[in-house]
Design an enzyme around this catalytic site. Structure first.
Site, mmCIF file in Angstrom:
data_model
loop_
_atom_site.group_PDB
_atom_site.id
_atom_site.type_symbol
_atom_site.label_atom_id
_atom_site.label_comp_id
_atom_site.label_asym_id
_atom_site.label_seq_id
_atom_site.Cartn_x
_atom_site.Cartn_y
_atom_site.Cartn_z
ATOM 1 N N GLU A 41 1.653 -6.701 -5.327
ATOM 2 C CA GLU A 41 1.371 -5.908 -6.523
ATOM 3 C C GLU A 41 2.589 -5.137 -6.996
ATOM 4 O O GLU A 41 2.977 -5.201 -8.166
ATOM 5 C CB GLU A 41 0.208 -4.950 -6.219
ATOM 6 C CG GLU A 41 -0.159 -4.084 -7.412
ATOM 7 C CD GLU A 41 -1.453 -3.308 -7.230
ATOM 8 O OE1 GLU A 41 -2.381 -3.805 -6.562
ATOM 9 O OE2 GLU A 41 -1.537 -2.186 -7.763
ATOM 10 N N ASP B 147 0.842 -1.200 0.000
ATOM 11 C CA ASP B 147 0.000 0.000 0.000
ATOM 12 C C ASP B 147 0.878 1.251 0.000
ATOM 13 O O ASP B 147 0.757 2.112 -0.865
ATOM 14 C CB ASP B 147 -0.920 0.008 1.229
ATOM 15 C CG ASP B 147 -1.702 -1.282 1.348
ATOM 16 O OD1 ASP B 147 -2.535 -1.545 0.484
ATOM 17 O OD2 ASP B 147 -1.434 -2.053 2.308
HETATM 18 O O1 TRH Z 1 4.357 -6.219 0.771
HETATM 19 P P1 TRH Z 1 3.342 -6.726 -0.177
HETATM 20 O O2 TRH Z 1 2.832 -8.063 0.095
HETATM 21 O O3 TRH Z 1 2.189 -5.714 -0.230
HETATM 22 C C1 TRH Z 1 0.842 -5.776 -0.584
HETATM 23 C C2 TRH Z 1 -0.015 -5.535 0.625
HETATM 24 O O4 TRH Z 1 -0.109 -6.720 1.364
HETATM 25 C C3 TRH Z 1 -1.360 -5.068 0.215
HETATM 26 O O5 TRH Z 1 -2.266 -4.990 1.276
HETATM 27 C C4 TRH Z 1 -1.925 -5.904 -0.872
HETATM 28 O O6 TRH Z 1 -3.018 -5.215 -1.356
HETATM 29 C C5 TRH Z 1 -0.926 -6.055 -2.000
HETATM 30 O O7 TRH Z 1 0.336 -6.555 -1.529
HETATM 31 C C6 TRH Z 1 -1.429 -6.915 -3.113
HETATM 32 O O8 TRH Z 1 3.966 -6.753 -1.675
HETATM 33 P P2 TRH Z 1 4.271 -5.620 -2.754
HETATM 34 O O9 TRH Z 1 2.994 -5.111 -3.356
HETATM 35 O O10 TRH Z 1 5.244 -6.178 -3.684
HETATM 36 O O11 TRH Z 1 4.935 -4.442 -1.952
HETATM 37 C C7 TRH Z 1 6.214 -4.497 -1.391
HETATM 38 C C8 TRH Z 1 6.822 -3.111 -1.384
HETATM 39 O O12 TRH Z 1 7.950 -3.090 -0.521
HETATM 40 C C9 TRH Z 1 7.332 -2.678 -2.763
HETATM 41 O O13 TRH Z 1 7.086 -1.300 -2.946
HETATM 42 C C10 TRH Z 1 8.813 -2.925 -2.696
HETATM 43 C C11 TRH Z 1 9.087 -2.610 -1.252
HETATM 44 N N1 TRH Z 1 10.293 -3.220 -0.687
HETATM 45 C C12 TRH Z 1 11.380 -2.402 -0.390
HETATM 46 O O14 TRH Z 1 11.336 -1.195 -0.637
HETATM 47 N N2 TRH Z 1 12.496 -2.960 0.164
HETATM 48 C C13 TRH Z 1 12.591 -4.285 0.437
HETATM 49 O O15 TRH Z 1 13.643 -4.747 0.936
HETATM 50 C C14 TRH Z 1 11.485 -5.118 0.108
HETATM 51 C C15 TRH Z 1 11.549 -6.595 0.370
HETATM 52 C C16 TRH Z 1 10.341 -4.559 -0.452
#
Ligand code: TRH
Length: 385
Positions: free
Chosen positions: A274, A16
């Site tokens: 996402e 999010d």
């Molecule tokens: O973390 P996610 O599983 O996030 C989401 C939420 O759960 C949300 O509620 C749901 O609607 C959605 O998934 C489908 O996975 P996502 O979307 O890949 O987001 C991770 C974010 O974290 C992304 O912007 C990358 C960032 N990130 C970093 O900046 N540094 C890191 O070391 C890691 C592992 C991720």
């Protein structure tokens, strides 16, 4: 200057705030908007953007105004609503803000940003209005076709990624900062970002007993059970160990731009949710998606919709994604699917640019959003469009 307020409630994890931060940054940097990001969880934001101070109610973070959004009626002195108001994922903006929207001489453009899916129904719902308390709110969907809002991609991103990938010293420098030795850098490098129920232990077994050296990079907190079994204790950033052909490194949680670079630097990326899923598609490397689980296995429908829409996937990727997401209907041999994926790497490398071009013909999400807002109110069209 056009003003925009973006409201983000962190439901769980990092997607999010990850998406809202990316979007806010792009709207300021590429379209010169004045953006205020209201977010209810500064701690999650701080993890992917260390410049965020968790103790401040109001701060400037790079090009963005950030306000800590609490559930109280306290509006921290803000009385005016912005020209464009975005609510992320139906997070319901506070009543006092809706009142400020109504009080404006010209009504703000109010948009609800929806979640990403490759399902066809999205095209029928994209940009539909819904009357709300004498104001109109519109639904805006990211997506994979021209009849959706497209995907977030910053100007020049593909070029930056290619430049980095061709710059061996830059890649080596980045990976050695993460603690990888030369031998670990020349192995097959896999980033692993997934939900806790992914069959990571089984894949570790395949990698350990395989005949190719694998370096697996796991962000802090990911796959806790499998990493605990691997290390014999709870994993923590900086830990690394080798068993058979597999070396596992636990990474600290990276600032978001470094997470993008991690995807660029690895040979294969396991991503989830996402935002990382979209970034993997821009990273020009084979990826395996762990989809966010939903009730009644709805996520399997979404996964299949993507598998049938994406032209850059081989049968090996299909098999591995079905197994990785525990989709019923067939026993898939993880070891065979992995071997086939390795075999397909060159083929996938040829398919990905075509898929990226298809996606790029849909335009980028931020520009599409602003173009849409300007159809509602032509006075708020930035000169950058
Ligand atoms: O973390 P996610 O599983 O996030 C989401 C939420 O759960 C949300 O509620 C749901 O609607 C959605 O998934 C489908 O996975 P996502 O979307 O890949 O987001 C991770 C974010 O974290 C992304 O912007 C990358 C960032 N990130 C970093 O900046 N540094 C890191 O070391 C890691 C592992 C991720």
């Amino acid at each position: 200057m056009i003003t925009l307020a973006l409201f983000c409630k962190v439901v769980d994890n990092y997607g999010d705030i990850g998406i809202c931060y990316r979007l806010a940054r792009q709207l300021t940097v590429e379209h010169n908007l004045s953006v205020t990001l209201w977010v209810d969880d500064l701690h999650s934001f701080h993890r992917l953007c260390p410049a965020v101070d968790c103790n401040l109610k109001h701060q400037r973070v790079q090009t963005i105004q950030v306000r800590h959004w609490t559930d109280t009626n306290d509006h921290d002195g803000v009385c005016d609503a912005a020209d464009i108001v975005l609510e992320f994922f139906g997070c319901e903006i506070p009543a006092w803000y809706v009142a400020a929207m109504k009080a404006r001489a010209s009504q703000p453009v109010w948009i609800n940003l929806e979640g990403l899916t490759a399902e066809a129904w999205v095209e029928g719902c994209h940009t539909l209005p819904s009357p709300q308390q004498s104001l109109a709110k519109y639904f805006f969907y990211p997506g994979f076709t021209a009849r959706t809002g497209g995907l977030i991609i910053e100007a020049g991103l593909i070029g930056q990624c290619q430049q980095f990938q061709q710059d061996n010293p830059a890649v080596a420098g980045f990976l050695s900062q993460l603690g990888l030795t030369e031998a670990e850098r020349s192995a097959i490098k896999v980033s692993l970002f997934c939900y806790p129920h992914a069959p990571v232990g089984e894949l570790f077994d395949v990698w350990k007993t395989g005949n190719r050296a694998i370096t697996c990079l796991v962000p802090d907190g990911v796959a806790p059970a499998a990493t605990r079994a691997f290390f014999g204790t709870d994993a923590a950033p900086g830990m690394h160990a080798t068993q058979g052909s597999l070396t596992v490194h636990i990474l600290p949680f990276l600032p978001q731009p470094d997470f993008d670079r991690l995807l660029w630097a690895c040979d294969i990326n396991f991503v989830r949710g996402e935002d990382s899923f979209v970034r993997a598609q821009w990273a020009s490397r084979p990826f395996i998606w762990h989809i966010y689980p939903q009730d009644n296995q709805l996520h399997h429908v979404k996964l299949r919709a993507f598998l049938s829409r994406c032209s850059a996937l081989t049968a090996a990727q299909h098999d591995l994604m079905l197994a990785w997401n525990d989709v019923p209907g067939g026993t898939i041999d993880l070891a065979a699917a992995w071997e086939n994926l390795l075999f397909d790497r060159q083929k996938i490398a040829k398919l990905l640019p075509e898929w990226q071009s298809t996606l790029l013909t849909n335009g980028d999400f931020s520009s599409n959003l602003l173009k849409f807002a300007a159809t509602i109110n032509p006075d708020i069209r930035p000169d950058t469009l």
